[in-house]
Design a protein around this motif. Structure first.
Motif, PDB file in Angstrom:
ATOM      1  N   VAL A 183     -49.502  36.814  83.794  1.00  0.00           N
ATOM      2  CA  VAL A 183     -49.658  36.139  85.083  1.00  0.00           C
ATOM      3  C   VAL A 183     -51.040  35.476  85.134  1.00  0.00           C
ATOM      4  CG1 VAL A 183     -48.114  37.728  86.268  1.00  0.00           C
ATOM      5  CG2 VAL A 183     -50.556  38.226  86.163  1.00  0.00           C
ATOM      6  N   VAL A 184     -51.129  34.509  86.070  1.00  0.00           N
ATOM      7  CA  VAL A 184     -52.384  33.774  86.273  1.00  0.00           C
ATOM      8  C   VAL A 184     -53.337  34.676  87.028  1.00  0.00           C
ATOM      9  CG1 VAL A 184     -53.446  31.760  87.331  1.00  0.00           C
ATOM     10  CG2 VAL A 184     -51.200  31.555  86.255  1.00  0.00           C
TER      11      VAL A 184
ATOM     12  N   GLU B 252     -64.286  33.043  80.730  1.00  0.00           N
ATOM     13  CA  GLU B 252     -63.629  33.609  81.904  1.00  0.00           C
ATOM     14  C   GLU B 252     -62.195  33.977  81.557  1.00  0.00           C
ATOM     15  OE1 GLU B 252     -63.997  31.135  85.272  1.00  0.00           O
ATOM     16  OE2 GLU B 252     -63.002  32.511  86.679  1.00  0.00           O
ATOM     17  N   GLN B 253     -61.761  35.088  82.106  1.00  0.00           N
ATOM     18  CA  GLN B 253     -60.401  35.557  81.870  1.00  0.00           C
ATOM     19  C   GLN B 253     -59.480  34.944  82.914  1.00  0.00           C
ATOM     20  OE1 GLN B 253     -59.561  37.381  79.255  1.00  0.00           O
ATOM     21  NE2 GLN B 253     -61.703  37.393  78.579  1.00  0.00           N
ATOM     22  N   TYR B 254     -58.677  33.934  82.478  1.00  0.00           N
ATOM     23  CA  TYR B 254     -57.798  33.235  83.417  1.00  0.00           C
ATOM     24  C   TYR B 254     -56.449  33.914  83.528  1.00  0.00           C
ATOM     25  CZ  TYR B 254     -61.163  29.406  83.301  1.00  0.00           C
ATOM     26  OH  TYR B 254     -62.279  28.674  83.412  1.00  0.00           O
ATOM     27  N   PHE B 255     -56.167  34.863  82.627  1.00  0.00           N
ATOM     28  CA  PHE B 255     -54.846  35.479  82.660  1.00  0.00           C
ATOM     29  C   PHE B 255     -54.993  36.993  82.604  1.00  0.00           C
ATOM     30  CE2 PHE B 255     -52.667  31.531  82.066  1.00  0.00           C
ATOM     31  CZ  PHE B 255     -53.522  30.748  81.288  1.00  0.00           C
ATOM     32  N   SER B 256     -53.996  37.645  83.133  1.00  0.00           N
ATOM     33  CA  SER B 256     -53.934  39.095  83.082  1.00  0.00           C
ATOM     34  C   SER B 256     -52.503  39.511  82.778  1.00  0.00           C
ATOM     35  CB  SER B 256     -54.413  39.714  84.405  1.00  0.00           C
ATOM     36  OG  SER B 256     -53.570  39.314  85.465  1.00  0.00           O
ATOM     37  N   PHE B 257     -52.354  40.774  82.465  1.00  0.00           N
ATOM     38  CA  PHE B 257     -51.040  41.281  82.075  1.00  0.00           C
ATOM     39  C   PHE B 257     -50.539  42.262  83.125  1.00  0.00           C
ATOM     40  CE2 PHE B 257     -47.592  42.399  79.487  1.00  0.00           C
ATOM     41  CZ  PHE B 257     -47.458  43.784  79.489  1.00  0.00           C
ATOM     42  N   ASP B 258     -49.327  41.977  83.638  1.00  0.00           N
ATOM     43  CA  ASP B 258     -48.664  42.867  84.599  1.00  0.00           C
ATOM     44  C   ASP B 258     -47.890  43.905  83.799  1.00  0.00           C
ATOM     45  OD1 ASP B 258     -46.601  42.336  87.559  1.00  0.00           O
ATOM     46  OD2 ASP B 258     -47.315  44.144  86.596  1.00  0.00           O
TER      47      ASP B 258
ATOM     48  N   LEU C 291     -52.255  26.580  89.439  1.00  0.00           N
ATOM     49  CA  LEU C 291     -51.259  27.519  89.933  1.00  0.00           C
ATOM     50  C   LEU C 291     -51.941  28.640  90.707  1.00  0.00           C
ATOM     51  CD1 LEU C 291     -48.804  27.957  86.927  1.00  0.00           C
ATOM     52  CD2 LEU C 291     -48.450  26.650  89.034  1.00  0.00           C
ATOM     53  N   LYS C 292     -51.208  29.216  91.661  1.00  0.00           N
ATOM     54  CA  LYS C 292     -51.756  30.280  92.470  1.00  0.00           C
ATOM     55  C   LYS C 292     -51.955  31.538  91.622  1.00  0.00           C
ATOM     56  CE  LYS C 292     -49.670  28.745  96.845  1.00  0.00           C
ATOM     57  NZ  LYS C 292     -48.786  29.136  97.967  1.00  0.00           N
ATOM     58  N   GLN C 293     -52.873  32.348  92.085  1.00  0.00           N
ATOM     59  CA  GLN C 293     -53.122  33.620  91.403  1.00  0.00           C
ATOM     60  C   GLN C 293     -51.882  34.500  91.497  1.00  0.00           C
ATOM     61  OE1 GLN C 293     -56.500  35.704  92.866  1.00  0.00           O
ATOM     62  NE2 GLN C 293     -56.406  37.349  91.363  1.00  0.00           N
ATOM     63  N   GLY C 294     -51.485  35.064  90.358  1.00  0.00           N
ATOM     64  CA  GLY C 294     -50.282  35.880  90.318  1.00  0.00           C
ATOM     65  C   GLY C 294     -49.060  35.123  89.844  1.00  0.00           C
ATOM     66  N   SER C 295     -49.189  33.814  89.648  1.00  0.00           N
ATOM     67  CA  SER C 295     -48.047  33.056  89.146  1.00  0.00           C
ATOM     68  C   SER C 295     -47.686  33.520  87.744  1.00  0.00           C
ATOM     69  CB  SER C 295     -48.375  31.555  89.138  1.00  0.00           C
ATOM     70  OG  SER C 295     -48.644  31.096  90.452  1.00  0.00           O
ATOM     71  N   VAL C 296     -46.396  33.592  87.476  1.00  0.00           N
ATOM     72  CA  VAL C 296     -45.920  34.109  86.200  1.00  0.00           C
ATOM     73  C   VAL C 296     -46.000  33.022  85.131  1.00  0.00           C
ATOM     74  CG1 VAL C 296     -43.969  35.109  84.962  1.00  0.00           C
ATOM     75  CG2 VAL C 296     -44.408  35.757  87.345  1.00  0.00           C
ATOM     76  N   VAL C 297     -46.617  33.391  84.011  1.00  0.00           N
ATOM     77  CA  VAL C 297     -46.689  32.472  82.872  1.00  0.00           C
ATOM     78  C   VAL C 297     -45.474  32.681  81.964  1.00  0.00           C
ATOM     79  CG1 VAL C 297     -48.045  31.770  80.877  1.00  0.00           C
ATOM     80  CG2 VAL C 297     -49.184  32.444  82.991  1.00  0.00           C
ATOM     81  N   GLY C 298     -45.147  33.924  81.689  1.00  0.00           N
ATOM     82  CA  GLY C 298     -43.999  34.221  80.846  1.00  0.00           C
ATOM     83  C   GLY C 298     -43.852  35.722  80.679  1.00  0.00           C
ATOM     84  N   ASN C 299     -42.697  36.141  80.194  1.00  0.00           N
ATOM     85  CA  ASN C 299     -42.431  37.567  79.959  1.00  0.00           C
ATOM     86  C   ASN C 299     -42.959  37.925  78.567  1.00  0.00           C
ATOM     87  OD1 ASN C 299     -41.332  40.131  79.491  1.00  0.00           O
ATOM     88  ND2 ASN C 299     -39.697  39.710  80.983  1.00  0.00           N
TER      89      ASN C 299
ATOM     90  N   ILE D  75     -52.080  24.017  79.165  1.00  0.00           N
ATOM     91  CA  ILE D  75     -52.332  23.678  80.574  1.00  0.00           C
ATOM     92  C   ILE D  75     -51.982  22.205  80.775  1.00  0.00           C
ATOM     93  CG2 ILE D  75     -54.014  23.738  82.430  1.00  0.00           C
ATOM     94  CD1 ILE D  75     -53.407  26.446  81.121  1.00  0.00           C
ATOM     95  N   LYS D  76     -50.992  21.977  81.599  1.00  0.00           N
ATOM     96  CA  LYS D  76     -50.535  20.616  81.868  1.00  0.00           C
ATOM     97  C   LYS D  76     -51.229  20.069  83.106  1.00  0.00           C
ATOM     98  CE  LYS D  76     -46.045  20.779  79.590  1.00  0.00           C
ATOM     99  NZ  LYS D  76     -44.608  20.499  79.699  1.00  0.00           N
TER     100      LYS D  76
END
Length: 863
Positions: free
Chosen positions: A85-86, A72-78, A39-47, A123-124
């Protein structure tokens, strides 16, 4: 056109169903999300905010952060939207390889209060890898005698994708002799095999070129190819045969290098070189196997070449080839499975999930300090970790979940004893033998204002000369505070109290920063001899704490008062005294007696008399200590009828203070001597003299009785107080502690000079001292004494009149009077409920009966 639109419709439908199931999984799992790889960077994983039940403001206030157990940190929090997000490209094949399930665990840490949530992101797989063969060209040598139906295993293609996106089928180009069939092996995998459908004829066709294509099950389908070159050989028509089709052995991961593993056996029915078999690992054997194992090509023995590591590989599945030396060569294949047993060779690891926070020293038990995670790379019991803290530590570990612990307080903290704790945590696994590791976690203790300032002394004694310069420093008190920072900053102040009915702040002031005490004005010993100051030290904590100390200020006398004449009274008025004396006076005749006092004390109050000027210096003399003016010789007719004497009165202070008295003496003829008449009256006991004598005896008896009673009372009280103390002494400190700690008594006896006197100071420290002074002149023939009770020692209005009389000239010599007259001063102080009463008397039991009466009866007054 219609076909293209149908394809797009199916694509959108599939994408809709994918997002539907993704959303359904997120909502039901609460802490589990499913996303596709790449998935592209910034893609939403969930709320994340919604799923954790938190408001957006809580995210900021509690400093939410997301951490991954991966490197490695694959996710971050908006934080603005509360969404996970990714953060970086996710390649499922890199993370999980061929594993059917790929889950990334995340830890969500919230502070204030500290809490930990576990998030799993599945991760699918997507079909982003095409099948590939280990070798783009495969070579096979097949004897022409090979029977129809003979199977030749081919190298299978590998696809990093999993599930339906992995390799699903193979296609072989059309040919006359071979067909392709699939063979199922262990773990549910299938490998392609080349099956001889028709006999080979090398003379017709020596080489067969085939193209093997591998197809995956993705959408769209992806493929990979490998060129197969088949060489038809002649004669050698027997293949090596293994003893077993599958070999299995097990070894612990701590097996040493060069250890013998197993021996593979195979036979060939041919003879000669066609029967000689060589063993080798298959061509597709990975380097991870070749670096650990080696095989003897002649004997088939396999040895351990490298180190086994259970954490890197739990099992090895190796394909072994047996090839003869015939022409053409024939080969057979078998499978060797080597299982690796876990050994406790990894020490536990302690990981701080959150950094330790400073703890207040008054924090209650159970306060969370830090979050800790324990890990062990081993498996089974070898991976079970137990954490332990040292004994006596005011901290404990509270287990949470999945080897997570909270470090909490378990007892009272005291920053003054320990401002920082280096908590040593020991992690021990359950292996045999167990392994352990240690980690030191520093925890700082913040200060709380729980210690009051402490003075270096509970009380201070300051000795100050009178008439000092205003604004000069008296003393510096000092206090310390065990606390830290603002809680240890001390300010000094003087508590309000009264000195002679005046606030003590009008006498002194204190520097609030350093405790230095300064005088507001100069002090007069004659007005104020002693007073006390209550100093308070207060810290700047919240709430502030304080302590008090007492400063006793003793004023030291200076010679700042000149002698004052109290007799004759006329001299006190105009420094001029008129006296008359008969011309018939003989040598030693007492003309008059000067009496002076000095408001100072000690040596400063010792008075001496000196004749400085005289009309006839040969006629008169003045006693240095008594002030008696006597004739040095008999008066003659030639002496002037008017004599003038200038007498200087000096004290013994430094510098010397003095006063002068002018005595005018008129010599008269035919003047009767009253002194002789008085002597005759005294020599003949009269009723008046007997009455006075009786009064003296009664006074001395009463004083003696009071002295005895007081001594008995003090002795009884001293015996009672001796039960709780080592000694009983009538010292000033003992008297201070007796009945009234604020009542002070000072007795000063001076006997090292010409004037003998006792000075008594009584009363409260904070009230004006009251003194009784008795001055006895040993040089005086009549042992006169003066009792003075000044409320202000510079006030001389209350003066006791003195009666003078003369004794016969030949009664006593001057030297015998000096030796025989011993003045003993008794002082009795009866203290009852703060009301002392002072008495003085002079005992003259060592003197002969007086020839004339010059007695000053006592001055008795309560202090």
């Amino acid at each position: 056109m219609t076909k293209t639109m149908g394809y797009r419709g199916w694509r959108w439908l599939a994408l809709w169903w994918h997002h539907f199931f993704l959303l359904w999984s997120t909502i039901n799992g609460q802490t589990r999300y499913s996303i596709q790889e790449e998935l592209k960077q910034g893609s939403v994983v969930g709320n994340l905010a919604k799923d954790l039940g938190l408001r957006l403001s809580d995210m900021f206030d509690r400093k939410l952060r997301v951490s991954s157990e991966a490197d490695e940190q694959y996710f971050s929090f908006d934080a603005g939207k509360g969404e996970l997000v990714v953060n970086d490209r996710i390649d499922r094949e890199t993370l999980c390889g061929q594993s059917a399930s790929c889950v990334l665990p995340l830890q969500v840490v919230l502070e204030n209060p500290l809490s930990l949530h576990r998030i799993e992101v599945e991760i699918k797989d997507i079909n982003d890898n095409s099948p590939s063969f280990h070798a783009e060209d495969m070579s096979l040598k097949i004897s022409e005698t090979a029977a129809v139906g003979t199977r030749f295993p081919l190298e299978g293609a590998e696809d990093p994708d999993v599930g339906s996106n992995s390799v699903k089928s193979y296609i072989l180009t059309k040919n006359d002799c071979f067909i392709l069939k699939m063979k199922e092996v262990e773990d549910g995998k299938t490998v392609p095999e080349l099956v001889l459908e028709k006999p080979l004829d090398r003379e017709k066709k020596a080489v067969h070129q085939l193209l093997l294509t591998a197809l995956d099950g993705g959408n769209p389908v992806m493929s990979g190819t490998s060129q197969i070159t088949i060489s038809v050989l002649d004669v050698n028509d027997n293949f090596p045969v293994f003893d077993k089709s599958t070999y299995k052995v097990s070894f612990g991961e701590n097996t040493e290098k060069d250890t013998f593993v197993i021996k593979i056996g195979a036979t060939d029915a041919d003879e000669g070189s066609n029967a000689e078999v060589e063993f080798s690992f298959a061509l597709r054997t990975p380097d991870s196997v070749l670096s650990v194992f080696e095989i003897n090509s002649l004997t088939g023995e396999i040895h351990l070449k490298g180190a086994l590591d259970y954490e890197r590989a739990t099992s090895y599945k190796i394909e072994i080839t047996a090839r003869d030396k015939g022409v053409p060569e024939n080969e057979s294949h078998c499978r060797l499975q080597i299982d690796v047993g876990d050994v406790n060779d990894n020490t536990p690891e302690i990981v701080l999930t959150s950094e330790p926070q400073p703890v207040r020293e008054d924090s209650p038990s159970g306060t969370v300090v830090a979050l800790i995670n324990a890990r062990d790379a081993d498996s089974g019991n070898n991976s079970k970790v137990t954490l332990r803290l040292p004994r006596g530590s005011p901290f404990t570990l509270k287990p949470s979940f999945s080897n997570n612990y909270a470090l909490v307080t378990s007892g009272p903290l005291d920053r003054e004893r320990f401002s920082e704790y280096n908590i040593e945590i020991t992690a021990t696994d359950s292996g045999s033998p167990p392994l352990s590791s240690k980690k030191i976690i520093p925890v700082s203790i913040t200060d709380v204002n729980d210690n009051p300032p402490v003075f270096t002394q509970p009380s201070y004694n300051v000795y100050l000369k009178e008439n000092g310069v205003p604004g000069s420093i008296l003393y510096s008190v000092s206090a310390s505070d065990l606390d830290f920072g603002e809680n240890a900053k001390i300010s000094y102040s003087i508590l309000d109290s009264k000195v002679q009915d005046v606030s003590v702040s009008s006498y002194v002031y204190i520097n609030s920063d350093n405790g230095s005490i300064y005088s507001m004005h100069s002090f007069d010993y004659e007005k104020l001899k002693v007073f006390q100051i209550q100093v308070q030290a207060k810290d700047q904590g919240s709430p502030s704490l304080s302590s008090n100390a007492t400063v006793h200020v003793f004023i030291l006398d200076q010679n700042d008062n000149a002698p004052a004449v109290i007799y004759p009274s006329s001299a006190a008025l105009g420094s001029l005294s008129h006296q008359r004396m008969p011309r018939s006076a003989k040598a030693g005749h007492l003309v008059t007696k000067l009496t002076a006092v000095d408001a100072d004390s000690g040596h400063n109050a010792w008075i001496s008399y000196k004749l400085t000027e005289a009309t006839d210096a040969s006629l008169f003399t003045v006693n240095l200590y008594t002030g008696e003016v006597r004739t040095k010789r008999a008066v003659s007719e030639q002496d002037d009828s008017s004599q003038r004497l200038l007498i200087e009165i000096k004290d013994d202070g430094e510098p010397v203070q003095s006063a002068t008295v002018t005595v005018s003496i008129l010599l008269e003829d035919g003047l009767h001597e009253p002194i002789l008449d008085l002597r005759q009256k005294v020599s003949e006991p009269s009723k008046k003299t007997g009455r006075i004598t009786l009064y003296l005896i009664l006074s001395l008896a009463s004083v003696s009785v009071l002295s005895l009673v007081t001594f008995l009372i003090l002795a009884v009280k001293c015996m009672r107080s001796s039960r709780s103390s080592d000694s009983c002494c009538m010292t000033r400190s003992d008297c201070d502690n007796y009945k009234n700690p604020n009542r002070n008594l000072q007795i000063q006896l001076n006997t090292d000079g010409p004037i003998k006197y006792v000075e008594v100071l009584g009363g409260d420290m904070l009230s004006q001292s009251q003194s009784f002074r008795s001055c006895m002149s040993p040089m005086s023939e009549y042992s006169d004494f003066t009792l003075i009770k000044p409320s202000s020692t510079t006030d001389f209005k209350e003066v006791i009149s003195v009666l003078d009389a003369s004794l016969p000239d030949s009664t006593w010599t001057f030297e015998s009077q000096q030796v025989s007259r011993i003045a003993l001063c008794n002082f009795i102080s009866v203290v009852e409920y703060g009301a002392p009463i002072g008495f003085r008397s002079v005992q003259r039991d060592l003197l002969p009966p007086p020839r004339s009466l010059s007695t000053v009866l006592s001055y008795i007054a309560p202090s």
